[in-house]
Design a protein around this motif. Structure first.
Motif, mmCIF file in Angstrom:
data_model
loop_
_atom_site.group_PDB
_atom_site.id
_atom_site.type_symbol
_atom_site.label_atom_id
_atom_site.label_comp_id
_atom_site.label_asym_id
_atom_site.label_seq_id
_atom_site.Cartn_x
_atom_site.Cartn_y
_atom_site.Cartn_z
ATOM 1 N N SER A 1 33.071 47.921 64.742
ATOM 2 C CA SER A 1 33.733 49.008 64.015
ATOM 3 C C SER A 1 33.915 48.607 62.565
ATOM 4 N N HIS A 2 34.278 49.597 61.759
ATOM 5 C CA HIS A 2 34.530 49.330 60.351
ATOM 6 C C HIS A 2 35.764 48.433 60.205
ATOM 7 N N TYR A 3 35.777 47.672 59.129
ATOM 8 C CA TYR A 3 36.924 46.811 58.893
ATOM 9 C C TYR A 3 38.133 47.650 58.470
ATOM 10 N N SER A 4 39.300 47.261 58.964
ATOM 11 C CA SER A 4 40.561 47.907 58.602
ATOM 12 C C SER A 4 41.665 46.870 58.662
ATOM 13 N N THR A 5 42.845 47.268 58.215
ATOM 14 C CA THR A 5 43.982 46.341 58.239
ATOM 15 C C THR A 5 44.425 45.993 59.649
ATOM 16 N N ALA A 6 43.934 46.709 60.633
ATOM 17 C CA ALA A 6 44.274 46.378 62.010
ATOM 18 C C ALA A 6 43.703 45.029 62.430
ATOM 19 N N LYS A 7 42.706 44.533 61.696
ATOM 20 C CA LYS A 7 42.099 43.243 62.025
ATOM 21 C C LYS A 7 42.838 42.073 61.400
ATOM 22 N N LEU A 8 43.849 42.318 60.597
ATOM 23 C CA LEU A 8 44.615 41.214 60.016
ATOM 24 C C LEU A 8 45.179 40.323 61.116
ATOM 25 N N PRO A 9 45.226 39.007 60.921
ATOM 26 C CA PRO A 9 45.055 38.261 59.664
ATOM 27 C C PRO A 9 43.605 38.007 59.241
ATOM 28 N N ILE A 10 42.622 38.535 59.951
ATOM 29 C CA ILE A 10 41.246 38.435 59.482
ATOM 30 C C ILE A 10 41.114 39.276 58.212
ATOM 31 N N ILE A 11 40.665 38.666 57.142
ATOM 32 C CA ILE A 11 40.671 39.350 55.848
ATOM 33 C C ILE A 11 39.325 39.964 55.507
ATOM 34 N N SER A 12 38.273 39.673 56.262
ATOM 35 C CA SER A 12 36.968 40.235 55.938
ATOM 36 C C SER A 12 36.025 40.037 57.115
ATOM 37 N N ASP A 13 35.037 40.923 57.211
ATOM 38 C CA ASP A 13 33.974 40.789 58.203
ATOM 39 C C ASP A 13 32.660 40.340 57.580
ATOM 40 N N VAL A 14 32.652 40.132 56.267
ATOM 41 C CA VAL A 14 31.414 39.769 55.564
ATOM 42 C C VAL A 14 31.650 38.461 54.821
ATOM 43 N N ALA B 1 14.346 49.422 58.893
ATOM 44 C CA ALA B 1 14.402 49.792 60.307
ATOM 45 C C ALA B 1 15.011 48.678 61.142
ATOM 46 N N SER B 2 14.721 47.419 60.819
ATOM 47 C CA SER B 2 15.295 46.298 61.570
ATOM 48 C C SER B 2 16.798 46.199 61.336
ATOM 49 N N ILE B 3 17.234 46.451 60.099
ATOM 50 C CA ILE B 3 18.671 46.421 59.824
ATOM 51 C C ILE B 3 19.380 47.547 60.581
ATOM 52 N N ASP B 4 18.795 48.738 60.592
ATOM 53 C CA ASP B 4 19.408 49.859 61.317
ATOM 54 C C ASP B 4 19.484 49.560 62.812
ATOM 55 N N TYR B 5 18.450 48.960 63.369
ATOM 56 C CA TYR B 5 18.456 48.627 64.798
ATOM 57 C C TYR B 5 19.569 47.621 65.118
ATOM 58 N N GLN B 6 19.740 46.625 64.277
ATOM 59 C CA GLN B 6 20.780 45.625 64.521
ATOM 60 C C GLN B 6 22.170 46.248 64.437
ATOM 61 N N ILE B 7 22.410 47.110 63.466
ATOM 62 C CA ILE B 7 23.721 47.744 63.333
ATOM 63 C C ILE B 7 23.980 48.666 64.526
ATOM 64 N N GLU B 8 22.978 49.413 64.960
ATOM 65 C CA GLU B 8 23.154 50.282 66.123
ATOM 66 C C GLU B 8 23.436 49.469 67.386
ATOM 67 N N PHE B 9 22.778 48.343 67.529
ATOM 68 C CA PHE B 9 23.014 47.475 68.687
ATOM 69 C C PHE B 9 24.452 46.970 68.686
ATOM 70 N N TYR B 10 24.936 46.490 67.546
ATOM 71 C CA TYR B 10 26.308 45.988 67.464
ATOM 72 C C TYR B 10 27.321 47.120 67.634
ATOM 73 N N SER B 11 26.986 48.309 67.177
ATOM 74 C CA SER B 11 27.905 49.445 67.337
ATOM 75 C C SER B 11 28.072 49.787 68.807
ATOM 76 N N ARG B 12 27.015 49.712 69.564
ATOM 77 C CA ARG B 12 27.133 49.976 71.000
ATOM 78 C C ARG B 12 27.971 48.913 71.694
ATOM 79 N N GLU B 13 28.022 47.715 71.132
ATOM 80 C CA GLU B 13 28.856 46.652 71.696
ATOM 81 C C GLU B 13 30.302 46.738 71.233
#
Length: 607
Positions: free
Chosen positions: A456-469, A441-453
């Motif tokens: 988004s999912h990682y995609s090639t549009a974020k290059l040159p950033i190669i990862s979010d994890v 439940a705490s993990i879901d709350y944190q992800i929902e909070f960040y989603s409202r901010e």
């Protein structure tokens, strides 16, 4: 090698016919006509055809051989020849050591050259004033070799070194790792998990020579201070702990507005200074030593007796004398180490200086470990660079080589490896839930909070950033205002939400990058596995031992009472220490090859 082979080898550069019967004597003989070739001269005629100078040389050679036959004169000649050979080798070795090229300076193994100890105070680091300066905007350039007239002078276009400090090492004109390329992974279908890959390190001398003499520039942020409140009271309306100051949502949002001067929450809110009356309390003698560390800090921590201490390997003598190696432990880990005779009054185990932490602010040992991991700049206020490794890791490469490879070479101030498999925060959250790393439940709350901010999912549009994890078990950084702000705000997210720092990493990174021209170096996880060896957590090792022991019958001299009262760790040690050696297994059933009779297993004796 035979004479024929020499003739064939020489024939590629000259006339083989002219050298086949060659000697100086035949060259002086009359040239015969082509029609009637003369017979070969005899040995007696050959001696008469020699020149007077050749006869004198022959007489001298015979005289020398006669004298050499005598014992004392032969020993004298042998001594003179040996001395000449040793002198020639010493001259060649000296020239090689001074003018070594990139081929000799490049090092692909874990072996390092020893470096001269340039000296330091009781705890300080005295090298930075002597290390040559550099232009931070020309890290990857190819500098020309320094001229003798400008050994101590450095402009924006040249590199140089103080002759009194690095006299034995010249910086190559081209970087030794310039032509290095990562080979493809081995095609092993049976092994699909993470693995190390080769990394090109330079010798320690090279890393010291290119170490920046001045701090790297900090974009936008120039002055960073921290909130302190000795009279802070618990406010249940705000999330977080008293140790973190329980910042409100408004204060949290304001901390991401990058300005030239900022004051933010960064742990240690209560008390006069970090480690003194703030929670996470440290003895005064250890705090004094930590404040005197001015160079490179290598830090780790073991809380809750969760890991087994690993000793660094392949560390240069210079790093042993000048870098600071600190291991933070809690009282539970200290008690275990004292019982196992690992602890002594010097508070040192190998290279590690052990620091006992008391009054921990969290009940979760993993969350307590995030304090030294993310707030090293507060515990070591005068350090310039830091290398954090988790307690389960074993460092096997010199820290100066790591700093050169992942910071100085790429002109970065913060470096962390990306996860070897996952690069999307949403996938990382689901993996944490599936593995039971934290309350779902705490993990879901944190992800929902960040989603409202806006997460988004990682995609090639974020290059040159190669990862979010990231794979956050190793952090390499320079202590500049912008990197200190990044780790402060990252810690605030860990304090407010879950302790899984991989989930909050990209949110803090993207917010700071949107306000300041700052970026970090995310390198491959296989490169991280090159300089640290990962071991299992202690609880997993204990569980494996218990499973191994449970598959075997308990020894007779181990009482049930002792096994029920002892802890799992002590029970394992008792069983391993008292268990008798394994006996020879009973013979298998069947017929004996010699006698032909049936073999029977012996029946167990009844009690």
């Amino acid at each position: 090698m035979t004479g024929g082979s020499l003739g064939l080898r020489s024939g590629s550069y000259g006339s083989l016919q002219a050298q086949g019967n060659g000697s100086s004597a035949t060259a002086a003989a009359p040239v015969p006509t082509l029609s009637t070739p003369p017979p070969p001269p005899s040995a007696r005629k050959l001696s008469k055809m020699l020149l007077p100078g050749s006869r004198d040389k022959e007489r001298r050679l015979a005289w020398i051989c006669k004298l050499a036959g005598r014992r004392h004169i032969g020993m004298l000649l042998l001594f003179i020849a040996s001395a000449a050979v040793l002198l020639s080798f010493s001259i060649l070795y000296k020239d090689y050591d001074v003018s070594a090229g990139p081929e000799t300076n490049l090092n692909f193994s874990d072996h390092e050259k020893n470096v001269t100890n340039f000296g330091r105070g009781p705890f300080g680091f005295s090298l930075p004033p002597l290390i040559p300066t550099r232009d931070d905007n020309r890290v990857n350039s190819s500098p020309p070799p320094p001229s003798p007239a400008s050994n101590l002078l450095l402009t924006n276009e040249t590199w140089s070194r103080p002759a009194s400090v690095l006299q034995h090492y010249d910086i190559p004109a081209r970087h030794p790792c310039e032509s290095f390329s990562l080979p493809p992974p081995p095609a092993d279908k049976k092994r699909t998990g993470p693995r190390p890959c080769p990394v090109c390190y330079v010798p320690v001398e090279h890393a010291l020579a290119v170490m920046p003499a001045f701090p790297s520039p900090s974009p936008v942020l120039q002055n960073l201070t921290y909130i302190s409140d000795e009279n802070l009271l618990l406010n249940e309306s705000n999330a977080g702990s008293l140790f973190g100051g329980q910042p409100s949502l408004q204060q949290r949002n304001e901390s991401f507005d990058i300005k030239e001067s900022m004051t933010v929450h960064c742990g240690f809110v209560k008390g006069k200074k970090p480690g003194h009356g703030t929670g996470f309390d440290i003895d005064n003698d250890a705090l004094l030593e930590m404040e005197q560390c001015h160079g490179v800090v290598v830090a780790s921590a073991i809380f809750g007796n969760y890991d087994i201490m690993q000793q660094p390997k392949n560390i240069s003598e210079f790093a042993k004398q000048n870098a600071c190696f600190y291991m933070f432990v809690d009282e539970e880990t200290e008690a275990y180490m004292r019982n196992t005779r690992t602890w002594d009054d010097s508070k040192r185990v190998g290279l590690w200086r052990l620091v006992v932490v008391r009054n921990l602010p969290y009940t979760d040992a993993r969350r307590n470990g995030k304090i030294p991991k993310l707030l090293l700049h507060r515990l070591f206020p005068n350090a310039r660079f830091s290398l954090w490794i988790d307690g389960k890791l074993e460092l096997v490469v010199d820290p100066y080589q790591i700093l050169e490879r992942f910071l100085w070479r790429v002109n970065a101030t913060f470096a962390i490896s990306k996860h070897y498999r996952r690069f999307d925060v949403f996938q990382e959250a689901e993996a944490n839930k599936a593995a039971g790393k934290y309350d779902n439940a705490s993990i879901d709350y944190q992800i929902e909070f960040y989603s409202r901010e806006g997460l988004s999912h990682y995609s090639t549009a974020k290059l040159p950033i190669i990862s979010d994890v990231p794979e956050g078990c190793v952090i390499i950084r320079e202590h500049t205002p912008i990197t200190n702000l990044f780790t402060c705000l990252w810690f605030n997210e860990v304090d407010r939400f879950t302790s899984r720092d991989q989930i909050s990493f990209s949110t803090v990174r993207d917010k700071i990058m949107s306000k300041a021209g700052w970026s970090l170096n995310m390198f491959l996880d296989c490169e991280r596995r090159n300089f640290v060896i990962q071991a299992y957590h202690k609880d997993l090792l204990d569980q494996r031992k218990l499973n191994l022991l449970s598959s075997q019958p308990p020894p007779d001299n181990l009482s049930n009472e002792a096994s029920t009262k002892s802890t799992p760790s002590t029970a394992i040690e008792e069983v391993v220490g008292k268990a008798p050696a394994l006996k020879k297994p009973p013979p298998k059933r069947g017929r004996d090859k010699k006698s032909g009779s049936k073999r029977r297993r012996p029946r167990p004796l009844l009690p």
